[in-house]
Design a protein around this motif. Structure first.
Motif, PDB file in Angstrom:
ATOM      1  N   ALA A  62       7.696   2.391   1.529  1.00  0.00           N
ATOM      2  CA  ALA A  62       6.770   1.354   1.066  1.00  0.00           C
ATOM      3  C   ALA A  62       6.713   1.411  -0.462  1.00  0.00           C
ATOM      4  CB  ALA A  62       5.389   1.601   1.646  1.00  0.00           C
ATOM      5  N   ALA A  63       6.216   0.346  -1.082  1.00  0.00           N
ATOM      6  CA  ALA A  63       6.165   0.287  -2.550  1.00  0.00           C
ATOM      7  C   ALA A  63       5.368   1.475  -3.113  1.00  0.00           C
ATOM      8  CB  ALA A  63       5.565  -1.034  -3.003  1.00  0.00           C
ATOM      9  N   PHE A 108      -1.486 -15.093  11.753  1.00  0.00           N
ATOM     10  CA  PHE A 108      -0.467 -14.563  10.849  1.00  0.00           C
ATOM     11  C   PHE A 108       0.935 -14.701  11.438  1.00  0.00           C
ATOM     12  CE2 PHE A 108      -4.330 -11.876  10.270  1.00  0.00           C
ATOM     13  CZ  PHE A 108      -4.649 -12.258   8.970  1.00  0.00           C
ATOM     14  N   VAL A 109       1.904 -14.971  10.565  1.00  0.00           N
ATOM     15  CA  VAL A 109       3.315 -14.961  10.961  1.00  0.00           C
ATOM     16  C   VAL A 109       4.012 -13.935  10.072  1.00  0.00           C
ATOM     17  CG1 VAL A 109       5.451 -16.307  11.160  1.00  0.00           C
ATOM     18  CG2 VAL A 109       3.221 -17.426  11.523  1.00  0.00           C
ATOM     19  N   TYR A 110       4.683 -12.999  10.698  1.00  0.00           N
ATOM     20  CA  TYR A 110       5.356 -11.932   9.930  1.00  0.00           C
ATOM     21  C   TYR A 110       6.636 -12.470   9.308  1.00  0.00           C
ATOM     22  CZ  TYR A 110       7.411  -7.363   8.954  1.00  0.00           C
ATOM     23  OH  TYR A 110       7.954  -6.270   8.332  1.00  0.00           O
ATOM     24  N   LEU A 111       6.778 -12.298   8.006  1.00  0.00           N
ATOM     25  CA  LEU A 111       7.990 -12.770   7.342  1.00  0.00           C
ATOM     26  C   LEU A 111       8.962 -11.624   7.060  1.00  0.00           C
ATOM     27  CD1 LEU A 111       6.466 -15.296   4.751  1.00  0.00           C
ATOM     28  CD2 LEU A 111       7.274 -15.737   7.074  1.00  0.00           C
ATOM     29  N   GLY A 112       8.440 -10.499   6.657  1.00  0.00           N
ATOM     30  CA  GLY A 112       9.320  -9.357   6.376  1.00  0.00           C
ATOM     31  C   GLY A 112       8.525  -8.184   5.862  1.00  0.00           C
ATOM     32  N   GLY A 113       9.235  -7.073   5.701  1.00  0.00           N
ATOM     33  CA  GLY A 113       8.567  -5.867   5.210  1.00  0.00           C
ATOM     34  C   GLY A 113       9.600  -4.855   4.778  1.00  0.00           C
ATOM     35  N   THR A 114       9.133  -3.675   4.428  1.00  0.00           N
ATOM     36  CA  THR A 114      10.085  -2.683   3.951  1.00  0.00           C
ATOM     37  C   THR A 114      10.890  -2.090   5.098  1.00  0.00           C
ATOM     38  OG1 THR A 114      10.416  -0.758   2.563  1.00  0.00           O
ATOM     39  CG2 THR A 114       8.487  -0.722   4.002  1.00  0.00           C
ATOM     40  N   LEU A 115      12.155  -1.827   4.815  1.00  0.00           N
ATOM     41  CA  LEU A 115      13.030  -1.230   5.823  1.00  0.00           C
ATOM     42  C   LEU A 115      12.981   0.296   5.725  1.00  0.00           C
ATOM     43  CD1 LEU A 115      16.090  -3.617   5.324  1.00  0.00           C
ATOM     44  CD2 LEU A 115      14.272  -3.803   7.034  1.00  0.00           C
ATOM     45  N   ASP A 116      12.449   0.792   4.615  1.00  0.00           N
ATOM     46  CA  ASP A 116      12.375   2.255   4.450  1.00  0.00           C
ATOM     47  C   ASP A 116      11.064   2.644   3.762  1.00  0.00           C
ATOM     48  OD1 ASP A 116      13.254   1.592   1.680  1.00  0.00           O
ATOM     49  OD2 ASP A 116      15.231   1.395   2.588  1.00  0.00           O
ATOM     50  N   SER A 147       0.845  -1.198   0.000  1.00  0.00           N
ATOM     51  CA  SER A 147       0.000   0.000   0.000  1.00  0.00           C
ATOM     52  C   SER A 147       0.875   1.240   0.000  1.00  0.00           C
ATOM     53  CB  SER A 147      -0.918  -0.017   1.218  1.00  0.00           C
ATOM     54  OG  SER A 147      -0.194   0.293   2.368  1.00  0.00           O
ATOM     55  N   GLY A 148       0.234   2.398   0.186  1.00  0.00           N
ATOM     56  CA  GLY A 148       0.988   3.642   0.205  1.00  0.00           C
ATOM     57  C   GLY A 148       1.957   3.716   1.381  1.00  0.00           C
ATOM     58  N   GLY A 149       1.587   3.133   2.485  1.00  0.00           N
ATOM     59  CA  GLY A 149       2.418   3.243   3.678  1.00  0.00           C
ATOM     60  C   GLY A 149       3.067   1.943   4.126  1.00  0.00           C
ATOM     61  N   HIS A 150       2.693   0.819   3.508  1.00  0.00           N
ATOM     62  CA  HIS A 150       3.187  -0.476   3.987  1.00  0.00           C
ATOM     63  C   HIS A 150       3.548  -1.436   2.866  1.00  0.00           C
ATOM     64  CE1 HIS A 150       1.097   1.260   7.400  1.00  0.00           C
ATOM     65  NE2 HIS A 150       1.908   0.547   8.156  1.00  0.00           N
TER      66      HIS A 150
END
Ligand code: KG4
Ligand code: ZN
Length: 350
Positions: free
Chosen positions: A178-179, A168-176, A153-156
């Motif tokens: 978002a897309a 849910f199990v968190y695998l990863g995400g943006t370090l800076d 999304s805009g922020g995630h």
């Protein structure tokens, strides 16, 4: 959690950013009524969202949007009075975060007031989990678990293993960035719009089949063994190339979009294989991107798993998926424990 006596009709409210929305869903999936108002045009004029203006517009829109939703619901069920329509509603749901605090407060407090006045349970919903549940709206198929979920999304930007409803199990995400943020910041740099220009950037990319960039833009972290993303370096790389005046905006847009999509596909594919996923789900505003949808479909075809992505109108913010999330994995909470939370993460309980 999902229970046998789940509420049949849920009235949901979404007000996390610049959309004010309400909806009624039957059994978490059948759309009965929906209404949405947006202050997007005002933010386009100012070249970016002004939280104070967004919040004031939420205040202006919330009552008409609720009124419209209830009227549609009453008509849909063929009921003669508003009271009968209200009686039919078994529970309320509201997105409590993440988002802008001033905007969130409007929806959350309206929902609390209605829950008190009508004496109905209120289910707080994590907006990001809502994006996932857009895939369960009007869904004729049974989505099999475990599923890999990509929220863009805009922020995630989050990659999550979904073992079951609400599990849910968190695998990863943006370090800076978002897309969506990377799309929007780059669009602004290329003169393609100051607010949510990501859509325009994608349209420019579509005008160029193959980019002629000699040195391609970076595909950050694509070969790293983790499930994290980093999109902030892309902006700088785009700026360097744009300033050379050697390539068309279409070419730059093409390679920019390919760079984001390459990384999203690669990491998602790795998660699908590592966790033996039986389905792939995508959600969030960037899930509206045509290239991303098409290439994710190809990847899933290759691994023989079904790919679920909401129709475009359910990718961007709305209240419909909030009711679905409330039905499948929400729990009512006492009114005084329900608070707007602007910084809620995907794994945080609402
Ligand atoms: O989920 P969303 O509606 O709002 C948030 O919760 O953030 O996502 C909005 C984001 C914006 O960054 C917008 O530019 C991006 O989704 N977006 C797109 C496309 N449509 C919307 N990005 C790339 N290509 C698109 N077609
Ligand atoms: Zn959203």
């Amino acid at each position: 959690m999902y229970m046998q006596d789940n509420p049949k009709y849920i009235l949901s409210i979404e007000s996390s950013c610049d959309e004010t929305a309400a909806a009624v869903l039957e059994n978490g999936s059948i759309l009965q009524a929906a209404s949405l108002a947006t202050s997007e045009e005002l933010h386009q004029a100012t070249g970016g969202i002004v939280p104070e203006i967004a919040a004031r517009k939420q205040v202006e829109f919330i009552v008409p949007v609720l009124h419209d939703t209830l009227t549609k619901f009453q008509n849909k069920l063929g009921l003669s009075t508003r009271e009968e329509a209200i009686q039919k509603i078994d529970a309320l749901a509201v997105a409590v975060g993440p988002g802008l605090i001033g905007s969130l407060l409007v929806g959350v407090e309206a929902a609390k007031a209605l829950a008190v006045a009508w004496d109905k349970p209120l289910i707080p919903v994590n907006h990001l989990v809502g994006h996932i549940y857009a895939n369960f709206v009007n869904q004729p198929k049974t989505i099999e678990f475990p599923a890999i979920v990509l929220i863009v999304s805009g922020g995630h930007t989050d990659l999550v293993l979904m073992r079951n409803h609400g599990d849910f199990v968190y695998l990863g995400g943006t370090l800076d960035d978002a897309a969506g943020e990377a799309f929007d910041k780059t669009a602004r740099m290329l003169g393609l719009g100051d607010y949510y220009g990501g859509v325009n950037l994608s349209k420019k990319a579509a005008m160029c089949e193959k980019s002629d960039l000699v040195t391609k833009l970076p595909r950050a972290k694509i070969h790293d063994a983790d499930y994290d993303f980093s999109f902030s370096g892309l902006k700088t790389a785009v700026k360097r190339i744009y300033d050379q005046h050697a390539y068309s905006v279409e070419s730059i847009a093409r390679d920019f979009e390919d760079s984001i999509v390459d990384v999203l596909i690669e990491k998602t594919q790795r998660a699908v294989l590592e966790y033996g996923a039986k389905s792939l789900l995508m959600g969030g505003g960037v899930a509206a991107n045509t290239t991303l949808r098409a290439r994710m479909q190809l990847m899933c075809d290759k691994h023989l798993i079904p790919f679920y992505v909401p129709p475009i109108n359910l990718c961007t913010d709305n209240a419909i998926y909030i009711a679905s999330a409330a039905y499948f994995c929400g729990t009512p909470k006492p009114i005084n424990e329900i608070q707007a939370n602007p910084s809620l993460g995907i794994m945080d309980k609402p």
